[in-house]
Design a protein around this motif. Structure first.
Motif, PDB file in Angstrom:
ATOM      1  N   LEU A 205       0.829  -1.208   0.000  1.00 45.88           N
ATOM      2  CA  LEU A 205       0.000   0.000   0.000  1.00 45.88           C
ATOM      3  C   LEU A 205       0.865   1.261   0.000  1.00 45.88           C
ATOM      4  CD1 LEU A 205      -2.921  -1.006   2.402  1.00 45.88           C
ATOM      5  CD2 LEU A 205      -2.995  -0.696  -0.081  1.00 45.88           C
ATOM      6  N   GLU A 206       2.028   1.191   0.638  1.00 46.13           N
ATOM      7  CA  GLU A 206       2.950   2.329   0.558  1.00 46.13           C
ATOM      8  C   GLU A 206       3.428   2.512  -0.878  1.00 46.13           C
ATOM      9  OE1 GLU A 206       6.070   1.631   3.327  1.00 46.13           O
ATOM     10  OE2 GLU A 206       4.912   2.265   5.060  1.00 46.13           O
ATOM     11  N   TYR A 207       3.727   1.402  -1.543  1.00 42.50           N
ATOM     12  CA  TYR A 207       4.116   1.478  -2.956  1.00 42.50           C
ATOM     13  C   TYR A 207       2.972   2.037  -3.796  1.00 42.50           C
ATOM     14  CZ  TYR A 207       3.850  -0.272  -7.685  1.00 42.50           C
ATOM     15  OH  TYR A 207       3.620  -0.365  -9.020  1.00 42.50           O
ATOM     16  N   LYS A 215      11.823   4.009  -7.559  1.00 41.72           N
ATOM     17  CA  LYS A 215      12.832   4.573  -8.440  1.00 41.72           C
ATOM     18  C   LYS A 215      13.456   5.819  -7.827  1.00 41.72           C
ATOM     19  CE  LYS A 215      12.052   4.247 -12.749  1.00 41.72           C
ATOM     20  NZ  LYS A 215      11.492   4.422 -14.134  1.00 41.72           N
ATOM     21  N   ARG A 216      12.635   6.621  -7.143  1.00 46.51           N
ATOM     22  CA  ARG A 216      13.150   7.855  -6.542  1.00 46.51           C
ATOM     23  C   ARG A 216      14.218   7.553  -5.493  1.00 46.51           C
ATOM     24  NH1 ARG A 216      11.506   9.994  -2.000  1.00 46.51           N
ATOM     25  NH2 ARG A 216       9.481   8.943  -2.047  1.00 46.51           N
ATOM     26  N   GLN A 217      14.005   6.532  -4.697  1.00 52.01           N
ATOM     27  CA  GLN A 217      14.979   6.186  -3.674  1.00 52.01           C
ATOM     28  C   GLN A 217      16.279   5.679  -4.290  1.00 52.01           C
ATOM     29  OE1 GLN A 217      13.107   3.488  -0.920  1.00 52.01           O
ATOM     30  NE2 GLN A 217      11.567   4.972  -0.277  1.00 52.01           N
ATOM     31  N   ILE A 219      17.432   6.456  -7.297  1.00 53.57           N
ATOM     32  CA  ILE A 219      18.090   7.604  -7.928  1.00 53.57           C
ATOM     33  C   ILE A 219      18.697   8.512  -6.865  1.00 53.57           C
ATOM     34  CG2 ILE A 219      17.686   9.698  -9.291  1.00 53.57           C
ATOM     35  CD1 ILE A 219      15.579   8.168 -10.840  1.00 53.57           C
ATOM     36  N   GLY A 220      18.030   8.612  -5.723  1.00 59.53           N
ATOM     37  CA  GLY A 220      18.497   9.501  -4.653  1.00 59.53           C
ATOM     38  C   GLY A 220      19.908   9.168  -4.190  1.00 59.53           C
ATOM     39  N   VAL A 221      20.248   7.892  -4.162  1.00 63.13           N
ATOM     40  CA  VAL A 221      21.596   7.487  -3.747  1.00 63.13           C
ATOM     41  C   VAL A 221      22.638   8.070  -4.703  1.00 63.13           C
ATOM     42  CG1 VAL A 221      23.142   5.527  -3.416  1.00 63.13           C
ATOM     43  CG2 VAL A 221      20.760   5.379  -2.671  1.00 63.13           C
ATOM     44  N   TRP A 222      22.352   7.966  -6.015  1.00 66.64           N
ATOM     45  CA  TRP A 222      23.300   8.483  -6.999  1.00 66.64           C
ATOM     46  C   TRP A 222      23.358  10.007  -6.972  1.00 66.64           C
ATOM     47  CZ3 TRP A 222      26.611   5.210  -8.886  1.00 66.64           C
ATOM     48  CH2 TRP A 222      26.268   3.859  -8.983  1.00 66.64           C
ATOM     49  N   VAL A 223      22.248  10.645  -6.683  1.00 66.98           N
ATOM     50  CA  VAL A 223      22.243  12.108  -6.560  1.00 66.98           C
ATOM     51  C   VAL A 223      23.124  12.549  -5.401  1.00 66.98           C
ATOM     52  CG1 VAL A 223      20.809  14.114  -6.022  1.00 66.98           C
ATOM     53  CG2 VAL A 223      19.989  12.405  -7.647  1.00 66.98           C
TER      54      VAL A 223
END
Length: 246
Positions: A205-207, A215-217, A219-223
């Motif tokens: 349900l969170e998804y 995907k945001r999480q 990508i966030g690591v690479w940012v």
């Protein structure tokens, strides 16, 4: 009033509102969900579709998007997770007619697409675990997190039947207070396995509330790594520019 003081008052008001809600609805447990665990999301999708989708829809999520994000094939989704005959690219809707639902439950069961964003994962997890038998309720069930909920405990076969253990009296209403819930009739899962099942549904349900979160999480690591590297380059450039300045 300054901007800082307004922000402080707003934050305090939000904190008091949340505290009041938590006090009124019972204790909330930490869900410990992990959206990077695709196996958990797949189990949660299976549990939701089998136990919840007959009443609740996810109108902001499509079968095709769920398949892509959760690593499932079209055949797996259509054969195991689609019980309404919807097409692969269509939204996840319930087959229950709204008029019939309102008649049977008193009100039509809500769409759960954004529940995690409104309530939070910890609330969903705690709610799923906090049903208990209550002969005074129309459907025979009540919930310590959401008192007098109209929803029956659809997971009772997995969890078992819980009964309340009372301790103390509410000074305001003179009604007995529930101290804890205990299993009166065991279900098909033990406590640890049911906790995992509730956690899996919560994760799904969170998804569903924010499909881009996975995907945001990532990508966030690479940012963050890029920003750290850029900061290091900026420091080297500053050092080079100022090396002859005394």
């Amino acid at each position: 009033m300054t901007l800082i003081s307004r922000a402080t008052v707003f934050a305090a008001a939000m904190l008091l509102s949340f505290s009041a809600l938590a006090a009124a609805g019972g204790p909330v447990q930490h869900a410990g969900t992990d959206l990077s665990d695709k196996a958990s999301l797949q189990r949660g999708a299976q549990l939701f579709m089998n136990y919840c989708s007959s009443c609740h829809s996810l109108k902001y999520l499509r079968y095709s998007r769920m398949a892509e994000d959760l690593g499932l094939t079209e055949d797996e989704v259509m054969e195991n997770l689609n019980f309404t005959g919807a097409k692969f690219g269509e939204q996840i809707l319930t087959a229950m007619p709204a008029e019939g639902a309102a008649k049977w439950f008193g009100t039509a069961p809500p769409d759960l697409s954004l529940t995690s964003r409104v309530r939070g994962g910890d609330w969903i997890y705690s709610y799923l675990k906090s049903f208990y038998i209550d002969e005074e309720r129309p459907l025979g069930w009540n919930n310590t997190v959401f008192p007098n909920a109209s929803m029956p405990n659809v997971l009772w076969e997995l969890q078992g039947v819980q009964r309340p253990v009372y301790g103390g009296v509410d000074e305001a209403t003179s009604e007995p207070l529930i101290d804890r819930l205990e299993i009166a009739t065991p279900g098909s899962l033990d406590a640890a396995k049911f906790d995992q099942a509730a956690r899996d549904i919560t994760a799904f349900l969170e998804y569903a509330g924010e499909p881009i979160a996975i995907k945001r999480q990532s990508i966030g690591v690479w940012v963050m790594l890029f920003l750290a590297f850029f900061t290091f380059l900026a420091w080297l450039l500053k050092k080079e520019y100022w090396k002859d300045v005394h």
